[in-house]
Write an enzyme that holds these catalytic residues in place. Structure first.
Site, PDB file in Angstrom:
ATOM      1  N   GLU A   8      45.371  75.419 -21.036  1.00 31.82           N
ATOM      2  CA  GLU A   8      45.323  75.016 -19.631  1.00 31.82           C
ATOM      3  C   GLU A   8      46.701  74.733 -19.040  1.00 31.82           C
ATOM      4  O   GLU A   8      46.914  74.819 -17.850  1.00 31.82           O
ATOM      5  CB  GLU A   8      44.427  73.770 -19.504  1.00 31.82           C
ATOM      6  CG  GLU A   8      44.155  73.341 -18.089  1.00 31.82           C
ATOM      7  CD  GLU A   8      42.954  72.403 -17.997  1.00 31.82           C
ATOM      8  OE1 GLU A   8      41.972  72.595 -18.762  1.00 31.82           O
ATOM      9  OE2 GLU A   8      42.985  71.474 -17.172  1.00 31.82           O
ATOM     10  N   ASP A 107      41.406  72.272 -21.655  1.00 31.24           N
ATOM     11  CA  ASP A 107      41.049  70.861 -21.870  1.00 31.24           C
ATOM     12  C   ASP A 107      39.548  70.729 -22.138  1.00 31.24           C
ATOM     13  O   ASP A 107      38.732  71.452 -21.585  1.00 31.24           O
ATOM     14  CB  ASP A 107      41.412  70.012 -20.641  1.00 31.24           C
ATOM     15  CG  ASP A 107      42.921  69.802 -20.528  1.00 31.24           C
ATOM     16  OD1 ASP A 107      43.656  70.369 -21.364  1.00 31.24           O
ATOM     17  OD2 ASP A 107      43.342  69.082 -19.609  1.00 31.24           O
ATOM     18  N   TYR A 308      52.032  62.267 -20.876  1.00 28.90           N
ATOM     19  CA  TYR A 308      51.248  62.866 -19.798  1.00 28.90           C
ATOM     20  C   TYR A 308      50.709  61.800 -18.838  1.00 28.90           C
ATOM     21  O   TYR A 308      50.057  60.845 -19.267  1.00 28.90           O
ATOM     22  CB  TYR A 308      50.096  63.634 -20.440  1.00 28.90           C
ATOM     23  CG  TYR A 308      49.357  64.544 -19.503  1.00 28.90           C
ATOM     24  CD1 TYR A 308      49.987  65.646 -18.946  1.00 28.90           C
ATOM     25  CD2 TYR A 308      48.025  64.321 -19.192  1.00 28.90           C
ATOM     26  CE1 TYR A 308      49.308  66.494 -18.106  1.00 28.90           C
ATOM     27  CE2 TYR A 308      47.339  65.171 -18.356  1.00 28.90           C
ATOM     28  CZ  TYR A 308      47.991  66.254 -17.806  1.00 28.90           C
ATOM     29  OH  TYR A 308      47.320  67.091 -16.964  1.00 28.90           O
TER      30      TYR A 308
END
Length: 748
Positions: A8, A107, A308
């Site tokens: 992704e 994901d 992240y």
DNA sequence: GCAAGGTC
């Protein structure tokens, strides 16, 4: 023939490649797409990194015109799937031909499943497809996941697809309906959406609560003993009479008796690890907007400084090594604090209630030197690093000592407070606790008191939402996601619905919000999202079909549209009525009707909205205008406050030509032709001094933008220009207005 | 010129 792995985003692609590879990983471009290649067990693997969704839904050409007539056809139409990235279709075809197997490794969530299916669809692939499911990006998890490949869950993907179709359908139809009905088209359109509209409603209803709030007076009786303020146990007191009686009974000064001294320990718990919501709330508390905080976090993440930033997780997974992060930070500008932390804490991290496995909470990944980042970038990194430290520090232990003193049968209380152990509070930049001094009395002491008095207070309306508290509220109501909430709030600003922080609802937002609540309850409330969530679960579990859910939603929307179209005239009327009333800033000094602020082209004015229409004044083009109750001491009209960023608020008479304004902006005679030298603003709003006889006289003088200029009646002896006082904050200089005058060059 | 959801 090898295997193609679909990831992704770039960092996941890299983790997959480096974790599975038995040797080198090489980078390549296929068309404009990035791919990584490696080998494992003699097989050739190619990893393609996407950037989120690759398909965007839109309505076909024939619906490009916004009108009411085609709305019901619009919602019956099938949206077109546009490929967002140019050339991606070509790259996918090519990679499809090169590989016998496709492994979807997007994901592990609903949208991730859809991104995988979008890719497969674009390739035209259904066979030889498998799904890697992993919830952490460690070598162990990845190897496990690729060793136990599953099947693509088409139902799960379909549930996300239904979400997309329904969001577009409702959003487009209602946005068009309200925009066309109120004739706000083009750049002025007003938007409606499943997430933004309930969010706006939350703000509108809070605004209404605040407006309808009637403050109630109440009274407090307090006294000072040994420098600390004791409060009467019977506070708050309802009436002034009662309070006066108590004060009389107490007396002005004298002695009190210490009756009680009680010690109580309490804990201030350390904060939980940073989810996106927690992060944005605290970034907002240190003065950074949620939009900017997210953009900075994204950049820091791209540069490998923090992990992240889009995560709901508030529990560090085992794979995040607390010790090694601490070790790394000990070589950073936080060295001293880390030293203190390691010798005062067991370094066992706190845990929040929400535990997901896709991403860890936000933490610092690289130690920094002080000079590496500047401004808000530093503040955000520092916040993330210190939050991490706070989550592995100890709780704070607080000792409260409550004193009760008595005089003439009246009891008064005071609580002293001291931190026995400051714990995490030593590291975190947001202050949650303040010590309160201990007067050190023993029971039976008889200290003097003074300053006994009654304080009159008002009850307060509920507070306005800040960006941070709104993000929290949205999370609680399940509105939006970790990645979109800040964007939704920004959208409300961009559409002109709201302003400021704390957030105020602007007239347009009020008109729109009221209209939604009145006419389109379904989309004005968070329940629509809740219902959609349920239905998506049903699609995912196979108990409902995507088409059924979409068709259902279509029916409800059609019924709503029928109703709205019938009431269109009334909706339009009410919308503009609300907008007009919201714009009211005061009463006309001539006829008493409502005064409103309005705009035309570049100018802005305040005018009477009554039938006589006999009041009209231009307003300064820049700054936020607030109408005050104060009367102008010169002409008797009222004063307005002009608030500009970076400048002190300016009080002006509403009549721009009133001497109250001009006396401060007229500096004296122009030496060239005898006109007046006055303050002006250029097209880009910078201030300068010019002659009132412009364009015949072209005398202009530039002035420092940050200075406040105060006229004097003096004249410069060197060049004849007026002398003025230049105020820079607390400092001020009296000098010639002409920056080129020799009398000025001698200074400095 | 519409939505919300990914990610840059």
């Amino acid at each position: 023939m090898g295997s193609l792995i679909i990831a992704e985003k770039a960092n996941v692609a890299l983790r997959i490649a480096t974790s599975l590879s038995e040797g080198k990983v090489s980078r390549e471009k296929v068309g404009s797409s990035n791919v990584l290649r490696f080998q494992r067990d003699g097989r050739e693997y190619t990893v393609l990194s996407l950037r989120g969704h690759i398909i965007e839904l839109d309505y076909p050409e024939e619906f490009s015109q916004w009108k009411i007539d085609n709305l019901k056809d619009l919602i019956r139409a099938t949206p077109v799937e546009n490929v967002k990235v140019k050339g991606l279709a070509y790259a996918l075809k090519k990679l499809d031909q090169e590989n016998s197997e496709i492994i979807v490794a997007t994901d592990f969530d609903r949208e991730g499943e859809l991104i995988g299916v979008e890719t497969l669809r674009l390739m035209g692939r259904r066979d030889g497809v498998r799904r890697a499911r992993f919830s952490a990006l460690t070598k162990y998890d990845l190897v496990q996941s690729f060793g136990n490949l599953a099947e693509v869950d088409y139902n799960l993907a379909a549930s996300a697809e239904a979400r997309g179709i329904i969001d577009l359908m409702w959003g487009a139809a209602l946005t068009r309906f309200f925009s066309v009905t109120t004739k706000r088209l083009g750049r002025e359109f007003i938007s409606v959406g499943r997430v933004q509209s309930p969010t706006l409603t939350i703000l509108v209803e809070r605004e209404n609560e605040i407006r309808s709030f009637v403050p109630e007076k109440y009274y407090e009786l307090n006294m000072v003993v040994n420098g600390v303020r004791f409060a009467y146990e019977g506070n708050p007191i309802k009436s002034r009479e009662e309070a006066e009686k108590l004060l009389e009974r107490l007396g002005k000064d004298g002695k009190v008796v210490v009756l009680e001294r009680t010690e109580k320990e309490r804990t201030i718990y350390r904060p939980i690890p940073f989810s996106t919501t927690e992060f944005l709330r605290d970034a907002n508390r240190i003065g950074i907007s949620v939009e900017r905080a997210m953009a900075i976090a994204e950049t820091l993440y791209q540069h490998g400084k923090i992990s992240y930033p889009r995560t709901d997780n508030t529990v560090y997974p085992r794979t995040v090594s607390i010790k090694s992060i601490i070790g790394a930070l000990s070589g950073s500008y936080l060295m001293k604090e880390i030293e203190h932390l390691t010798s005062n804490s067991r370094l066992i991290p706190s845990r929040g209630k929400v535990e997901t496995t896709d991403h860890p909470p936000i933490y610092p990944t690289t130690p920094l030197k002080k000079s590496e980042l500047k401004g808000d970038y530093f503040k955000i990194y520092d916040l993330v690093a210190r939050r991490f430290m706070a989550t592995v520090a100890e709780n704070a232990d607080i000792l409260d000592t409550e004193y009760v003193v008595e005089k003439n049968g009246l009891r008064f209380k005071y609580t002293a407070s001291k931190a026995l152990r400051r714990g995490w509070m030593d590291y975190y930049p947001i202050v949650y606790y303040q010590e309160k001094i201990d007067p050190g009395f023993k029971v039976g002491d008889q200290p003097n008191f003074s300053d006994s008095k009654i304080d009159e207070k008002n009850t307060n309306p509920p507070p306005r939402f800040s960006q941070g508290s709104l993000i929290e509220k949205m999370e609680k109501e399940l509105l939006g996601t970790k990645s979109t909430r800040h964007e939704i709030i920004q959208k409300l600003y961009d559409r002109g619905f709201i302003e400021g922080n704390p957030i105020r609802v602007k007239p347009l937002g009020m008109a729109m919000g009221e209209s939604l609540i009145l006419n389109s309850e379904a989309v004005a409330r968070p329940e629509m999202t809740a219902k959609l969530e349920q239905e998506m679960d049903q699609i995912a579990s196979g108990s409902k079909k995507k088409q059924e859910v979409v068709e259902d939603s279509r029916m409800i929307l059609t019924t709503l549209l029928d109703d709205l179209i019938n009431k269109a005239d009334k909706i339009n009327e009410k919308f503009y009525e609300t907008l007009r009333l919201e714009k009211v800033v005061g009463k006309c000094p001539k006829c008493g009707a409502d005064l409103i602020i309005d705009y035309r082209n570049d100018s802005r004015f305040i005018k009477c909205s009554g039938p006589s229409n006999d009041f009209f004044q231009y307003l300064p083009r820049t700054g936020k205008i607030e109408v005050t109750d104060e009367k102008c001491p010169v002409c008797g009209l009222f004063l307005i406050k002009v608030i500009r960023k970076g400048e002190r608020p300016e009080m002006r008479c509403v009549d721009s030509k009133c001497a109250y304004n001009t006396s401060r902006e007229t500096f004296g005679e122009c030496p060239s032709d005898g006109g007046n030298l006055v303050l002006r603003r250029s097209r880009n709003f910078t201030r300068f001094i010019g002659c009132s006889n412009y364009p015949n006289c072209k005398v202009t003088l530039s002035i420092p933008q940050k200075a406040d200029l105060i006229p004097t009646s003096k004249k410069c002896e060197v060049d004849g220009f007026p002398i003025a006082i230049f105020k820079f904050g607390k400092e001020q200089v009296e000098q010639c207005l002409n920056p080129k005058c020799k009398s000025r060059s001698s200074k400095r």
